[in-house]
Motif scaffolding. Structure first.
Motif, PDB file in Angstrom:
ATOM      1  N   UNK A  34      23.406  66.649  40.463  1.00 57.99           N
ATOM      2  CA  UNK A  34      22.383  67.216  39.209  1.00 57.99           C
ATOM      3  C   UNK A  34      22.733  67.083  37.871  1.00 57.99           C
ATOM      4  N   UNK A  35      21.623  67.463  36.702  1.00 62.99           N
ATOM      5  CA  UNK A  35      21.682  66.692  35.404  1.00 62.99           C
ATOM      6  C   UNK A  35      21.866  65.288  35.240  1.00 62.99           C
ATOM      7  N   UNK A  36      19.991  64.825  36.187  1.00 64.02           N
ATOM      8  CA  UNK A  36      19.713  63.942  36.150  1.00 64.02           C
ATOM      9  C   UNK A  36      20.417  62.758  37.181  1.00 64.02           C
ATOM     10  N   UNK A  37      19.236  61.546  37.209  1.00 63.47           N
ATOM     11  CA  UNK A  37      19.596  61.041  38.101  1.00 63.47           C
ATOM     12  C   UNK A  37      20.690  59.660  37.478  1.00 63.47           C
ATOM     13  N   UNK A  38      21.701  59.269  38.492  1.00 61.62           N
ATOM     14  CA  UNK A  38      22.165  58.129  38.135  1.00 61.62           C
ATOM     15  C   UNK A  38      22.340  57.331  39.022  1.00 61.62           C
ATOM     16  N   UNK A  39      22.637  56.274  38.629  1.00 59.07           N
ATOM     17  CA  UNK A  39      22.881  54.629  38.598  1.00 59.07           C
ATOM     18  C   UNK A  39      23.895  54.278  40.624  1.00 59.07           C
ATOM     19  N   UNK A  40      23.336  54.233  41.537  1.00 55.74           N
ATOM     20  CA  UNK A  40      24.279  54.282  42.608  1.00 55.74           C
ATOM     21  C   UNK A  40      24.210  52.291  42.875  1.00 55.74           C
ATOM     22  N   UNK A  41      25.423  52.539  43.352  1.00 57.29           N
ATOM     23  CA  UNK A  41      26.557  51.028  43.694  1.00 57.29           C
ATOM     24  C   UNK A  41      26.315  50.873  45.513  1.00 57.29           C
ATOM     25  N   UNK A  42      24.793  50.022  45.633  1.00 62.71           N
ATOM     26  CA  UNK A  42      23.757  49.957  47.101  1.00 62.71           C
ATOM     27  C   UNK A  42      24.611  48.712  47.086  1.00 62.71           C
ATOM     28  N   UNK A  43      24.983  46.942  46.498  1.00 62.72           N
ATOM     29  CA  UNK A  43      24.985  46.226  47.108  1.00 62.72           C
ATOM     30  C   UNK A  43      26.346  46.190  46.382  1.00 62.72           C
ATOM     31  N   UNK A  44      27.495  45.254  47.619  1.00 65.61           N
ATOM     32  CA  UNK A  44      28.332  44.404  46.762  1.00 65.61           C
ATOM     33  C   UNK A  44      28.137  43.785  45.475  1.00 65.61           C
ATOM     34  N   UNK A  45      27.128  42.998  44.982  1.00 67.16           N
ATOM     35  CA  UNK A  45      27.156  42.262  44.032  1.00 67.16           C
ATOM     36  C   UNK A  45      27.180  43.408  42.583  1.00 67.16           C
ATOM     37  N   UNK A  46      26.096  44.455  43.316  1.00 69.39           N
ATOM     38  CA  UNK A  46      25.898  45.530  41.805  1.00 69.39           C
ATOM     39  C   UNK A  46      27.527  45.926  41.622  1.00 69.39           C
ATOM     40  N   UNK A  47      28.695  46.352  42.619  1.00 70.91           N
ATOM     41  CA  UNK A  47      29.543  46.816  42.551  1.00 70.91           C
ATOM     42  C   UNK A  47      30.337  45.775  41.919  1.00 70.91           C
ATOM     43  N   UNK A  48      30.374  44.304  42.167  1.00 70.00           N
ATOM     44  CA  UNK A  48      31.370  43.918  41.507  1.00 70.00           C
ATOM     45  C   UNK A  48      30.787  43.750  39.854  1.00 70.00           C
ATOM     46  N   UNK A  49      29.780  43.687  39.302  1.00 69.67           N
ATOM     47  CA  UNK A  49      29.308  43.645  38.378  1.00 69.67           C
ATOM     48  C   UNK A  49      29.688  44.518  37.765  1.00 69.67           C
ATOM     49  N   UNK A  50      30.263  45.534  37.809  1.00 67.22           N
ATOM     50  CA  UNK A  50      29.682  47.349  37.572  1.00 67.22           C
ATOM     51  C   UNK A  50      31.959  46.848  37.321  1.00 67.22           C
ATOM     52  N   UNK A  51      32.268  46.827  38.527  1.00 68.05           N
ATOM     53  CA  UNK A  51      34.082  46.318  38.012  1.00 68.05           C
ATOM     54  C   UNK A  51      34.126  45.700  37.321  1.00 68.05           C
ATOM     55  N   UNK A  52      33.553  44.225  36.935  1.00 73.72           N
ATOM     56  CA  UNK A  52      33.817  42.858  35.999  1.00 73.72           C
ATOM     57  C   UNK A  52      34.013  44.069  34.610  1.00 73.72           C
ATOM     58  N   UNK A  53      32.464  44.640  34.477  1.00 73.45           N
ATOM     59  CA  UNK A  53      32.035  45.021  32.962  1.00 73.45           C
ATOM     60  C   UNK A  53      32.865  46.119  33.277  1.00 73.45           C
ATOM     61  N   UNK A  54      33.395  47.522  33.671  1.00 76.33           N
ATOM     62  CA  UNK A  54      33.893  48.505  33.258  1.00 76.33           C
ATOM     63  C   UNK A  54      35.961  47.359  33.457  1.00 76.33           C
ATOM     64  N   UNK A  55      36.363  46.754  33.934  1.00 78.06           N
ATOM     65  CA  UNK A  55      37.520  46.339  34.076  1.00 78.06           C
ATOM     66  C   UNK A  55      37.463  45.833  32.722  1.00 78.06           C
ATOM     67  N   UNK A  56      36.325  44.629  31.464  1.00 75.74           N
ATOM     68  CA  UNK A  56      35.886  44.616  31.091  1.00 75.74           C
ATOM     69  C   UNK A  56      36.804  44.975  28.953  1.00 75.74           C
ATOM     70  N   UNK A  57      35.717  46.426  29.856  1.00 73.54           N
ATOM     71  CA  UNK A  57      36.499  47.812  28.128  1.00 73.54           C
ATOM     72  C   UNK A  57      37.334  48.336  28.672  1.00 73.54           C
ATOM     73  N   UNK A  58      38.399  48.351  29.900  1.00 74.86           N
ATOM     74  CA  UNK A  58      39.723  49.188  29.908  1.00 74.86           C
ATOM     75  C   UNK A  58      40.413  48.802  30.211  1.00 74.86           C
ATOM     76  N   UNK A  59      40.591  47.169  30.455  1.00 70.48           N
ATOM     77  CA  UNK A  59      41.556  46.265  30.190  1.00 70.48           C
ATOM     78  C   UNK A  59      42.782  46.440  28.827  1.00 70.48           C
TER      79      UNK A  59
END
Length: 187
Positions: A34-59
């Motif tokens: 609800x409320x619009x589209x959201x990017x889904x994490x379909x592949x392991x590569x997308x998941x790892x890239x998201x996790x690395x960027x998220x960690x960089x922002x929150x470490x």
């Protein structure tokens, strides 16, 4: 007038270590967002890239909630881990924060105040059971830390031990012998 009714949900659960490496990750696919589209994490590569960027922002960030890459990320620092709930941008931050805090509290109870990488890896079954009691298929099910911990750590009902030693065998033999003697005496 259409109303967007949804349950409180998360898109992912992550535990990352101090180097940004994945310790545990569980991604949920939303049936409808609800409320619009959201990017889904379909592949392991997308998941790892998201996790690395998220960690960089929150470490080193002092907060506990950010908006990252179109996702709401709630996180909590531990000794050498960061625990995340990832949700859509339209989710209720207060409910997600309550769920995350109570998940961490339940985990603290289960792991005896030692939420660290080694303890999490050694008790991965408890961590996953705790997560499953808190979030089911992306839907937040419970936010009571004590209830979650008690359901995960409930002892099995069939754990009664029967101690067999020499004295109990002799006692059983004596009882059988007396009953056989009584029956023979009745004949």
């Amino acid at each position: 007038m259409a109303m967007n009714l949804s349950l409180y949900s998360v898109q992912a659960f992550l535990i990352l270590d101090t180097e940004g490496s994945r310790v545990l990750a569980k991604y949920y696919r939303p049936k409808s967002q609800p409320g619009g589209e959201s990017k889904e994490f379909l592949t392991l590569k997308e998941q790892k890239a998201f996790e690395k960027g998220l960690w960089g922002k929150t470490k080193k960030a002092g907060g506990d909630i950010i908006l990252y890459d179109g996702h709401l990320a709630l996180y909590k620092h531990s000794l050498d881990l960061i625990i995340y709930f990832i949700a859509g941008p339209s989710e209720n931050e207060l409910m997600l924060s309550t769920a995350l805090n109570n998940f961490v509290d339940a985990l603290t109870l289960l792991l005896r105040n030692q939420i660290e990488k080694r303890g999490v890896l050694e008790s991965l079954d408890l961590v996953l059971l705790c997560l499953d009691e808190t979030v089911d298929d992306g839907i937040i099910m419970d936010t009571d830390a004590a209830a979650i911990a008690s359901r995960v750590s409930r002892p099995r009902p069939d754990t009664t031990e029967i101690i067999i030693n020499e004295q109990s065998i002799m006692s059983a033999y004596q009882t059988v012998r007396e009953r056989v003697a009584q029956r023979i005496g009745q004949l």
